[in-house]
Scaffold this motif. Structure first.
Motif, PDB file in Angstrom:
ATOM      1  N   VAL A   2       0.843  -1.194   0.000  1.00  0.00           N
ATOM      2  CA  VAL A   2       0.000   0.000   0.000  1.00  0.00           C
ATOM      3  C   VAL A   2       0.880   1.247   0.000  1.00  0.00           C
ATOM      4  O   VAL A   2       1.866   1.312   0.736  1.00  0.00           O
ATOM      5  N   THR A   3       0.500   2.221  -0.806  1.00  0.00           N
ATOM      6  CA  THR A   3       1.189   3.513  -0.789  1.00  0.00           C
ATOM      7  C   THR A   3       0.150   4.626  -0.760  1.00  0.00           C
ATOM      8  O   THR A   3      -0.971   4.461  -1.267  1.00  0.00           O
ATOM      9  N   ASP A   4       0.506   5.749  -0.152  1.00  0.00           N
ATOM     10  CA  ASP A   4      -0.409   6.882  -0.049  1.00  0.00           C
ATOM     11  C   ASP A   4       0.412   8.107   0.323  1.00  0.00           C
ATOM     12  O   ASP A   4       1.334   8.012   1.141  1.00  0.00           O
ATOM     13  N   PRO A   5       0.101   9.283  -0.241  1.00  0.00           N
ATOM     14  CA  PRO A   5       0.889  10.481   0.062  1.00  0.00           C
ATOM     15  C   PRO A   5       0.773  10.969   1.503  1.00  0.00           C
ATOM     16  O   PRO A   5       1.665  11.652   1.998  1.00  0.00           O
ATOM     17  N   ALA A   6      -0.335  10.621   2.194  1.00  0.00           N
ATOM     18  CA  ALA A   6      -0.555  11.205   3.525  1.00  0.00           C
ATOM     19  C   ALA A   6      -0.975  10.216   4.607  1.00  0.00           C
ATOM     20  O   ALA A   6      -0.797  10.511   5.795  1.00  0.00           O
ATOM     21  N   ALA A   7      -1.516   9.060   4.237  1.00  0.00           N
ATOM     22  CA  ALA A   7      -2.200   8.217   5.223  1.00  0.00           C
ATOM     23  C   ALA A   7      -1.445   6.965   5.654  1.00  0.00           C
ATOM     24  O   ALA A   7      -1.992   6.125   6.355  1.00  0.00           O
ATOM     25  N   ILE A   8      -0.187   6.814   5.265  1.00  0.00           N
ATOM     26  CA  ILE A   8       0.542   5.564   5.574  1.00  0.00           C
ATOM     27  C   ILE A   8       0.645   5.324   7.078  1.00  0.00           C
ATOM     28  O   ILE A   8       0.407   4.216   7.552  1.00  0.00           O
ATOM     29  N   GLU A   9       1.017   6.336   7.817  1.00  0.00           N
ATOM     30  CA  GLU A   9       1.207   6.158   9.263  1.00  0.00           C
ATOM     31  C   GLU A   9      -0.084   5.697   9.937  1.00  0.00           C
ATOM     32  O   GLU A   9      -0.078   4.773  10.757  1.00  0.00           O
ATOM     33  N   ASN A  10      -1.206   6.337   9.598  1.00  0.00           N
ATOM     34  CA  ASN A  10      -2.491   5.945  10.178  1.00  0.00           C
ATOM     35  C   ASN A  10      -2.864   4.528   9.770  1.00  0.00           C
ATOM     36  O   ASN A  10      -3.345   3.734  10.585  1.00  0.00           O
ATOM     37  N   ALA A  11      -2.656   4.203   8.495  1.00  0.00           N
ATOM     38  CA  ALA A  11      -3.014   2.876   7.992  1.00  0.00           C
ATOM     39  C   ALA A  11      -2.173   1.793   8.655  1.00  0.00           C
ATOM     40  O   ALA A  11      -2.681   0.722   9.033  1.00  0.00           O
ATOM     41  N   GLN A  12      -0.904   2.056   8.802  1.00  0.00           N
ATOM     42  CA  GLN A  12       0.009   1.062   9.381  1.00  0.00           C
ATOM     43  C   GLN A  12      -0.349   0.772  10.834  1.00  0.00           C
ATOM     44  O   GLN A  12      -0.217  -0.362  11.300  1.00  0.00           O
ATOM     45  N   ARG A  13      -0.817   1.772  11.521  1.00  0.00           N
ATOM     46  CA  ARG A  13      -1.200   1.589  12.920  1.00  0.00           C
ATOM     47  C   ARG A  13      -2.426   0.676  13.054  1.00  0.00           C
ATOM     48  O   ARG A  13      -2.517  -0.128  13.982  1.00  0.00           O
ATOM     49  N   VAL A  14      -3.345   0.774  12.122  1.00  0.00           N
ATOM     50  CA  VAL A  14      -4.590  -0.008  12.195  1.00  0.00           C
ATOM     51  C   VAL A  14      -4.468  -1.363  11.511  1.00  0.00           C
ATOM     52  O   VAL A  14      -5.036  -2.360  11.962  1.00  0.00           O
ATOM     53  N   HIS A  15      -3.703  -1.423  10.411  1.00  0.00           N
ATOM     54  CA  HIS A  15      -3.557  -2.668   9.645  1.00  0.00           C
ATOM     55  C   HIS A  15      -2.078  -2.994   9.440  1.00  0.00           C
ATOM     56  O   HIS A  15      -1.560  -2.915   8.308  1.00  0.00           O
ATOM     57  N   PRO A  16      -1.396  -3.381  10.501  1.00  0.00           N
ATOM     58  CA  PRO A  16       0.052  -3.645  10.385  1.00  0.00           C
ATOM     59  C   PRO A  16       0.386  -4.875   9.545  1.00  0.00           C
ATOM     60  O   PRO A  16       1.542  -5.071   9.178  1.00  0.00           O
ATOM     61  N   GLN A  17      -0.616  -5.693   9.226  1.00  0.00           N
ATOM     62  CA  GLN A  17      -0.364  -6.908   8.450  1.00  0.00           C
ATOM     63  C   GLN A  17      -0.069  -6.615   6.978  1.00  0.00           C
ATOM     64  O   GLN A  17       0.448  -7.485   6.257  1.00  0.00           O
ATOM     65  N   LEU A  18      -0.382  -5.394   6.531  1.00  0.00           N
ATOM     66  CA  LEU A  18      -0.141  -5.036   5.138  1.00  0.00           C
ATOM     67  C   LEU A  18       1.268  -4.485   4.971  1.00  0.00           C
ATOM     68  O   LEU A  18       1.890  -4.020   5.922  1.00  0.00           O
ATOM     69  N   GLY A  19       1.761  -4.513   3.739  1.00  0.00           N
ATOM     70  CA  GLY A  19       3.051  -3.902   3.438  1.00  0.00           C
ATOM     71  C   GLY A  19       2.846  -2.445   3.043  1.00  0.00           C
ATOM     72  O   GLY A  19       1.857  -2.107   2.378  1.00  0.00           O
ATOM     73  N   TYR A  20       3.756  -1.581   3.455  1.00  0.00           N
ATOM     74  CA  TYR A  20       3.625  -0.152   3.167  1.00  0.00           C
ATOM     75  C   TYR A  20       4.916   0.409   2.602  1.00  0.00           C
ATOM     76  O   TYR A  20       6.008   0.088   3.084  1.00  0.00           O
ATOM     77  N   VAL A  21       4.783   1.253   1.577  1.00  0.00           N
ATOM     78  CA  VAL A  21       5.918   1.956   0.985  1.00  0.00           C
ATOM     79  C   VAL A  21       5.477   3.387   0.723  1.00  0.00           C
ATOM     80  O   VAL A  21       4.437   3.613   0.089  1.00  0.00           O
ATOM     81  N   GLN A  22       6.255   4.344   1.188  1.00  0.00           N
ATOM     82  CA  GLN A  22       5.878   5.745   1.014  1.00  0.00           C
ATOM     83  C   GLN A  22       6.041   6.195  -0.438  1.00  0.00           C
ATOM     84  O   GLN A  22       5.186   6.896  -0.988  1.00  0.00           O
ATOM     85  N   ASP A  23       7.126   5.770  -1.080  1.00  0.00           N
ATOM     86  CA  ASP A  23       7.411   6.210  -2.441  1.00  0.00           C
ATOM     87  C   ASP A  23       6.560   5.439  -3.446  1.00  0.00           C
ATOM     88  O   ASP A  23       6.570   4.206  -3.485  1.00  0.00           O
ATOM     89  N   ARG A  24       5.861   6.162  -4.276  1.00  0.00           N
ATOM     90  CA  ARG A  24       4.961   5.546  -5.260  1.00  0.00           C
ATOM     91  C   ARG A  24       5.684   4.610  -6.207  1.00  0.00           C
ATOM     92  O   ARG A  24       5.258   3.466  -6.433  1.00  0.00           O
ATOM     93  N   ASP A  25       6.791   5.056  -6.781  1.00  0.00           N
ATOM     94  CA  ASP A  25       7.503   4.235  -7.759  1.00  0.00           C
ATOM     95  C   ASP A  25       8.096   2.986  -7.129  1.00  0.00           C
ATOM     96  O   ASP A  25       8.109   1.909  -7.744  1.00  0.00           O
TER      97      ASP A  25
END
Length: 436
Positions: free
Chosen positions: A352-375
């Motif tokens: 999952v990537t998002d310009p603003a919501a990664i921190e909030n998303a990671q806190r609620v759904h830590p089971q997903l993978g997160y990357v800040q940079d779109r590319d």
């Protein structure tokens, strides 16, 4: 004017900063010490365009301050109550715990002639009940609902498209309406309609507006369901009917549906309140709207599965978006995250990537993978799904550039926000919502 704002969450923090920006002296009050500390430092506790600037300006000018001490409300002429009304854990009705607590906590500090202005979204009948508590203090209760759009909340507070004031009958109500006119003078002076009503009408204005918007969105999503089995294109359908002045084209965009902290819970609470009033049949259609909305999330997941020939397990899927809408970091009831979680549940390797919501998303759904940079998030993906229509995805990402990064060329457009012809011309297999 001296103003207090009780509750410094999304609604309250924006309202407090906006009122200071138009010249009022404002104290924001909340029980959350960490939130108050952050705001007192001039830092916005959530992402909302324009908030940081007016918050900083208000603190530096001395027009705006924050505290946890309710006694600091004493001396203010108007007290805005902007606390949350979440959905009850065991049902659809609104939880009024915070509203009741805010008003009860404020009562000892009210003076003769003060105004208590409710801004929270509440079931019809709430204001009349609260007025029975406020009136003995010599203060007057009014209901002044908010109509904020996340991503545009600062503008909607400073320059709203309408102002509504639910007031008691007679001279007391006229005086209360005049005080609100004074507070909102900059907007009214520019021509913003100021509508004075009774309590019940003011309460119903907000929930009925949300119900209407939800109905429009759900209608076009229902048409998308029909389009999918007939070969029609719902985007062309929406354009054609949107030219009818009686219908209009706003909110006629099919996709994975609405979410956020207001629309879903507000229409559910409206349904619950109508049942309590013995008029559940009057808004029975709202239950179906809710079901349509949830079905569109599942349909987006189905499209990904079908595009991968049913082989989702261990496939790398990049989800573009986490916030429920662009220009926000709000993930409450986010369709984007719901889709991501469902794909993860099918065994996909979800990034999952998002310009603003990664921190909030990671806190609620830590089971997903997160990357800040779109590319970086796109690199090596077998499939891509767009679920929040940020400009970074719909305008600034070319299909040719995306293809140079991914392993596969499957894109599911959950918001119908991409140029389908351009993506197909670049070699992508494009799937839209309600499109051939």
């Amino acid at each position: 004017m001296q103003i207090s704002v009780i509750g410094c969450g999304y609604l309250g923090a924006v309202h407090a900063a906006a009122m200071a920006s138009i010249g009022h002296d404002v104290v924001g009050i909340d029980v959350d010490q960490r939130k108050i500390d952050t705001l007192s430092q001039g830092k916005a506790p959530f992402f909302e365009p324009g908030l940081q600037e007016i918050l900083t300006a208000g603190i530096e000018s001395g027009k705006l301050r924050f505290t946890t001490d309710m006694a600091e409300a004493q001396g203010s002429k108007v007290h805005f109550v902007g606390v949350g009304t979440p959905q009850q854990k065991d049902g659809y009705a609104a939880d009024l715990t915070y509203v009741n607590a805010a008003v009860e906590g404020l009562l000892p500090y009210l003076s003769e002639g003060d105004l208590v202005a409710g801004k929270s979204t509440v079931p019809v009948g709430t204001a009349a009940d609260l007025a029975e508590k406020v009136t003995p203090t010599g203060a007057t209760l009014v209901w002044n609902p908010e109509f904020l759009r996340e991503g545009w909340a600062v503008q909607d507070t400073i320059d709203p498209d309408r102002l509504v004031a639910g007031v008691p009958a007679g001279a007391e109500g006229e005086r209360a309406a005049d005080i609100l006119r004074e507070i909102y003078y900059p907007s009214i002076d520019k021509g913003t309609p100021f509508i004075v009503t009774d309590y019940a009408t003011a309460e119903l204005v907000k929930v009925s507006a949300n119900a209407f918007l939800a109905t429009k969105i759900s209608f076009i999503n229902a048409m998308a369901e029909i389009a999918e089995v007939t070969g029609a294109d719902v985007t062309q359908l929406a354009e054609a009917i949107g030219h009818d002045a009686r219908i209009g084209n706003q909110f006629l965009k099919a996709g994975i549906g609405f979410g956020g902290g207001c629309l879903p819970k507000d229409i559910r609470a409206f349904s619950a309140r109508a049942e309590e009033l013995g008029r559940g049949e009057s808004v029975a259609f709202l239950r179906e709207m809710d079901e349509i909305n949830m079905r569109r999330r599942e349909r987006a997941v189905q499209l990904v599965v079908e595009a991968l020939d049913g082989q989702v397990f261990e496939k790398k899927i990049t989800v573009l978006g986490a916030a429920f809408k662009p220009h926000s970091d709000d993930i409450r009831d986010s369709p984007a995250l719901d889709v991501a979680v469902r794909l993860h549940g099918l065994g996909a390797k979800v990034t999952v990537t998002d310009p603003a919501a990664i921190e909030n998303a990671q806190r609620v759904h830590p089971q997903l993978g997160y990357v800040q940079d779109r590319d970086e998030a796109l690199t090596g993906a077998d499939a891509v799904i767009v679920v929040t229509e940020w400009d970074e995805y719909r305008r600034q990402l070319s299909p040719e550039h995306a293809a140079s990064l991914t392993a596969g060329t499957i894109v599911v457009d959950g918001r119908n926000c991409l140029d389908a012809a351009a993506w197909r011309a670049a070699g992508w297999t494009y799937y839209g919502m309600g499109r051939p």
